[in-house]
Design a protein around this motif. Structure first.
Motif, PDB file in Angstrom:
ATOM      1  N   PRO A   1      13.315  -2.746 -33.568  1.00 55.68           N
ATOM      2  CA  PRO A   1      14.103  -2.650 -34.791  1.00 55.68           C
ATOM      3  C   PRO A   1      15.523  -2.131 -34.501  1.00 55.68           C
ATOM      4  CG  PRO A   1      11.969  -1.585 -35.049  1.00 55.68           C
ATOM      5  CD  PRO A   1      12.149  -1.849 -33.589  1.00 55.68           C
ATOM      6  N   ALA A   2      16.424  -2.347 -35.443  1.00 61.22           N
ATOM      7  CA  ALA A   2      17.821  -1.953 -35.254  1.00 61.22           C
ATOM      8  C   ALA A   2      17.976  -0.452 -35.089  1.00 61.22           C
ATOM      9  CB  ALA A   2      18.663  -2.445 -36.433  1.00 61.22           C
ATOM     10  N   THR A   3      17.085   0.320 -35.704  1.00 58.76           N
ATOM     11  CA  THR A   3      17.174   1.786 -35.630  1.00 58.76           C
ATOM     12  C   THR A   3      16.567   2.352 -34.362  1.00 58.76           C
ATOM     13  OG1 THR A   3      15.123   1.923 -36.913  1.00 58.76           O
ATOM     14  CG2 THR A   3      17.203   2.117 -38.138  1.00 58.76           C
ATOM     15  N   GLY A   4      15.878   1.525 -33.582  1.00 63.02           N
ATOM     16  CA  GLY A   4      15.208   2.022 -32.382  1.00 63.02           C
ATOM     17  C   GLY A   4      13.743   2.302 -32.654  1.00 63.02           C
ATOM     18  N   ILE A   5      13.229   3.392 -32.112  1.00 66.86           N
ATOM     19  CA  ILE A   5      11.820   3.745 -32.285  1.00 66.86           C
ATOM     20  C   ILE A   5      11.675   4.751 -33.418  1.00 66.86           C
ATOM     21  CG2 ILE A   5       9.782   4.805 -31.230  1.00 66.86           C
ATOM     22  CD1 ILE A   5      10.773   3.859 -28.538  1.00 66.86           C
ATOM     23  N   THR A   6      10.846   4.417 -34.398  1.00 70.33           N
ATOM     24  CA  THR A   6      10.513   5.348 -35.475  1.00 70.33           C
ATOM     25  C   THR A   6       9.058   5.766 -35.299  1.00 70.33           C
ATOM     26  OG1 THR A   6      12.083   4.325 -37.015  1.00 70.33           O
ATOM     27  CG2 THR A   6      10.308   5.651 -37.968  1.00 70.33           C
TER      28      THR A   6
ATOM     29  N   VAL B   1      13.236   9.521 -35.359  1.00 69.42           N
ATOM     30  CA  VAL B   1      13.851   8.253 -34.984  1.00 69.42           C
ATOM     31  C   VAL B   1      14.665   8.447 -33.710  1.00 69.42           C
ATOM     32  CG1 VAL B   1      15.416   6.401 -35.668  1.00 69.42           C
ATOM     33  CG2 VAL B   1      13.980   7.526 -37.392  1.00 69.42           C
ATOM     34  N   HIS B   2      14.450   7.554 -32.754  1.00 68.74           N
ATOM     35  CA  HIS B   2      15.197   7.590 -31.492  1.00 68.74           C
ATOM     36  C   HIS B   2      15.835   6.236 -31.260  1.00 68.74           C
ATOM     37  CE1 HIS B   2      12.498  11.047 -30.901  1.00 68.74           C
ATOM     38  NE2 HIS B   2      13.443  11.521 -30.113  1.00 68.74           N
ATOM     39  N   ALA B   3      17.150   6.193 -31.341  1.00 65.66           N
ATOM     40  CA  ALA B   3      17.890   4.947 -31.130  1.00 65.66           C
ATOM     41  C   ALA B   3      18.163   4.722 -29.649  1.00 65.66           C
ATOM     42  CB  ALA B   3      19.209   5.004 -31.895  1.00 65.66           C
ATOM     43  N   PHE B   4      18.367   3.455 -29.284  1.00 64.87           N
ATOM     44  CA  PHE B   4      18.781   3.152 -27.920  1.00 64.87           C
ATOM     45  C   PHE B   4      20.216   3.632 -27.725  1.00 64.87           C
ATOM     46  CE2 PHE B   4      15.271   0.191 -28.233  1.00 64.87           C
ATOM     47  CZ  PHE B   4      14.756   0.161 -26.946  1.00 64.87           C
ATOM     48  N   PRO B   5      20.537   4.139 -26.554  1.00 61.70           N
ATOM     49  CA  PRO B   5      21.919   4.581 -26.305  1.00 61.70           C
ATOM     50  C   PRO B   5      22.872   3.397 -26.297  1.00 61.70           C
ATOM     51  CG  PRO B   5      20.668   4.584 -24.260  1.00 61.70           C
ATOM     52  CD  PRO B   5      19.680   4.313 -25.359  1.00 61.70           C
ATOM     53  N   HIS B   6      24.106   3.638 -26.672  1.00 63.53           N
ATOM     54  CA  HIS B   6      25.110   2.572 -26.678  1.00 63.53           C
ATOM     55  C   HIS B   6      25.371   2.065 -25.267  1.00 63.53           C
ATOM     56  CE1 HIS B   6      29.291   0.966 -26.573  1.00 63.53           C
ATOM     57  NE2 HIS B   6      28.916   0.420 -27.714  1.00 63.53           N
ATOM     58  N   THR B   7      25.261   2.946 -24.280  1.00 58.79           N
ATOM     59  CA  THR B   7      25.527   2.582 -22.887  1.00 58.79           C
ATOM     60  C   THR B   7      24.407   3.091 -21.988  1.00 58.79           C
ATOM     61  OG1 THR B   7      27.909   2.786 -23.280  1.00 58.79           O
ATOM     62  CG2 THR B   7      27.184   2.745 -20.986  1.00 58.79           C
ATOM     63  N   ILE B   8      23.967   2.250 -21.071  1.00 57.37           N
ATOM     64  CA  ILE B   8      23.075   2.723 -20.010  1.00 57.37           C
ATOM     65  C   ILE B   8      23.817   2.547 -18.690  1.00 57.37           C
ATOM     66  CG2 ILE B   8      20.919   2.280 -21.223  1.00 57.37           C
ATOM     67  CD1 ILE B   8      20.595  -0.223 -19.532  1.00 57.37           C
TER      68      ILE B   8
ATOM     69  N   PHE C   1      19.188   7.662 -18.444  1.00 58.67           N
ATOM     70  CA  PHE C   1      18.695   6.765 -19.490  1.00 58.67           C
ATOM     71  C   PHE C   1      17.748   7.547 -20.384  1.00 58.67           C
ATOM     72  CE2 PHE C   1      15.762   2.928 -20.388  1.00 58.67           C
ATOM     73  CZ  PHE C   1      16.315   2.784 -21.648  1.00 58.67           C
ATOM     74  N   ARG C   2      18.158   7.752 -21.623  1.00 56.68           N
ATOM     75  CA  ARG C   2      17.364   8.537 -22.563  1.00 56.68           C
ATOM     76  C   ARG C   2      17.526   7.952 -23.950  1.00 56.68           C
ATOM     77  NH1 ARG C   2      20.342  12.450 -25.041  1.00 56.68           N
ATOM     78  NH2 ARG C   2      18.614  13.914 -25.020  1.00 56.68           N
ATOM     79  N   MET C   3      16.530   8.119 -24.771  1.00 54.30           N
ATOM     80  CA  MET C   3      16.583   7.620 -26.139  1.00 54.30           C
ATOM     81  C   MET C   3      17.306   8.634 -27.015  1.00 54.30           C
ATOM     82  SD  MET C   3      15.232   4.643 -26.076  1.00 54.30           S
ATOM     83  CE  MET C   3      14.908   4.252 -27.797  1.00 54.30           C
ATOM     84  N   GLY C   4      18.329   8.178 -27.707  1.00 54.60           N
ATOM     85  CA  GLY C   4      19.094   9.069 -28.571  1.00 54.60           C
ATOM     86  C   GLY C   4      20.492   9.288 -28.050  1.00 54.60           C
ATOM     87  N   PRO C   5      21.348   9.930 -28.850  1.00 54.84           N
ATOM     88  CA  PRO C   5      22.746  10.162 -28.454  1.00 54.84           C
ATOM     89  C   PRO C   5      22.862  11.150 -27.306  1.00 54.84           C
ATOM     90  CG  PRO C   5      22.235  11.352 -30.466  1.00 54.84           C
ATOM     91  CD  PRO C   5      21.050  10.481 -30.186  1.00 54.84           C
ATOM     92  N   SER C   6      23.909  10.992 -26.501  1.00 56.11           N
ATOM     93  CA  SER C   6      24.087  11.843 -25.327  1.00 56.11           C
ATOM     94  C   SER C   6      24.390  13.293 -25.685  1.00 56.11           C
ATOM     95  CB  SER C   6      25.221  11.291 -24.454  1.00 56.11           C
ATOM     96  OG  SER C   6      26.426  11.232 -25.198  1.00 56.11           O
ATOM     97  N   ASN C   7      24.822  13.554 -26.930  1.00 54.02           N
ATOM     98  CA  ASN C   7      25.139  14.938 -27.317  1.00 54.02           C
ATOM     99  C   ASN C   7      23.928  15.674 -27.884  1.00 54.02           C
ATOM    100  OD1 ASN C   7      24.873  13.596 -29.719  1.00 54.02           O
ATOM    101  ND2 ASN C   7      26.859  14.215 -30.580  1.00 54.02           N
ATOM    102  N   ASP C   8      22.765  15.023 -27.872  1.00 59.28           N
ATOM    103  CA  ASP C   8      21.541  15.670 -28.322  1.00 59.28           C
ATOM    104  C   ASP C   8      21.150  16.738 -27.296  1.00 59.28           C
ATOM    105  OD1 ASP C   8      19.070  16.453 -29.199  1.00 59.28           O
ATOM    106  OD2 ASP C   8      18.191  14.451 -29.219  1.00 59.28           O
ATOM    107  N   GLN C   9      20.937  17.951 -27.737  1.00 63.17           N
ATOM    108  CA  GLN C   9      20.655  19.052 -26.816  1.00 63.17           C
ATOM    109  C   GLN C   9      19.206  19.078 -26.337  1.00 63.17           C
ATOM    110  OE1 GLN C   9      23.172  21.025 -25.557  1.00 63.17           O
ATOM    111  NE2 GLN C   9      24.344  19.460 -26.647  1.00 63.17           N
TER     112      GLN C   9
END
Length: 216
Positions: free
Chosen positions: A98-103, A62-69, A152-160
Motif C-alpha cells: 500500500p502507499a502508506t507502507g506497512i500498517t 504505520v511504517h512507510a518505506f524510506p524515500h531513499t535506500i 535500510f529501515r522502515m520509517g523516516p530517518s529522524n525517528d529515534q
C-alpha cells in the motif's frame, strides 16, 4: 534479460528487528545503467512502542518505506567502486503498495507485508562480476559502514526508535544484468506487428494498382 533476484545472505546486526526483507529483485529500466529495484518487506510482530500510551495511544502502527535506500557496489576483489562508505549509491522511491507502507494492528497475530519500487542509476563502468548490496551497516570497531543514516529501515530517518525498525538481513546481487535493456513483452509487440502486416499489404496493393494503370 529480465529481472534478477538478489540473494539474501545471513542476517547481520539487525537480525532482531521486526522487519524482514522477503523479496528483492532488480530489472533493467530504460537504459543500460538504469534499474528498477522491487522489494517486499514483512513485519513479523508488533513494535509495541509505536502504539503510544495515554491520549496518544493508537490501535495501529504505520511504517512507510524510506524515500531513499543506500547501496554499495563492490568489485570481485571486494573493493568499493565509485563511491566511499560516506557516499553510497542512492535508490529513490517510486511507489509502494500500500502507499502508506506497512500498517500493523495492535491485535495482529501474523505477518503483514508491503512492496515498494525504487529507481537506481548505476555507474558506467559496472561489470557482471561486480556485486550490489544494501549498505552493510556494522557497528563493530573499525567498521567502514557504521553510519546509521544509511541503514535500510522502515520509517523516516529522524525517528529515534532506531534499532527496532531496521530491516533484517544483508542482501546482495550475485550477477548484475549489466548492459541489458528492458525486455519488450511479446504480447505488447503484437499490435505493432499486425499494423506492419496491414501496411505491407496496402503498399503491395497500391503498387500493383499503379503498375496496372501504367500498362493500360
Amino acid at each position: 534479460m529480465g529481472s534478477v533476484t538478489l540473494a539474501a545472505s545471513p542476517p547481520g546486526p539487525s537480525s532482531g528487528s521486526n522487519f524482514t526483507l522477503t523479496k528483492f529483485t532488480a530489472t533493467p529500466s530504460g537504459t543500460s545503467t538504469s534499474y528498477q529495484l522491487t522489494m517486499t518487506v514483512t513485519q513479523t510482530s508488533a513494535d509495541g512502542s509505536d502504539f503510544g500510551t495515554g491520549s496518544n495511544a493508537s490501535q495501529q502502527e504505520v511504517h512507510a518505506f524510506p524515500h531513499t535506500i543506500y547501496l554499495v557496489l563492490r568489485a570481485a576483489n571486494g573493493n568499493v567502486i565509485d563511491q566511499t562508505a560516506n557516499h553510497p549509491l542512492q535508490a529513490t522511491l517510486v511507489s509502494s503498495t500500500p502507499a502508506t507502507g506497512i500498517t500493523y494492528d495492535q491485535d495482529e497475530k501474523g505477518s503483514v507485508a508491503a512492496t515498494a519500487t525504487y529507481s537506481l542509476t548505476m555507474p558506467q563502468n559496472v561489470t557482471s562480476s561486480d556485486t550490489l548490496e544494501i549498505y552493510p551497516y556494522n557497528v563493530g570497531p573499525g567498521s567502514s559502514f557504521s553510519n546509521s543514516q544509511y541503514v535500510f529501515r522502515m520509517g523516516p530517518s529522524n525517528d529515534q526508535s532506531f534499532a527496532d525498525d531496521i530491516v533484517s538481513g544483508v542482501t546482495t546481487v550475485g550477477t548484475l544484468p549489466v548492459g541489458q535493456l528492458p525486455e519488450v513483452p511479446y504480447a505488447a509487440g503484437l499490435p505493432v506487428l499486425g499494423l506492419a502486416v496491414v501496411l505491407a499489404s496496402w503498399w503491395r496493393h497500391e503498387r500493383s494498382a499503379h503498375q496496372s494503370k501504367r500498362s493500360c
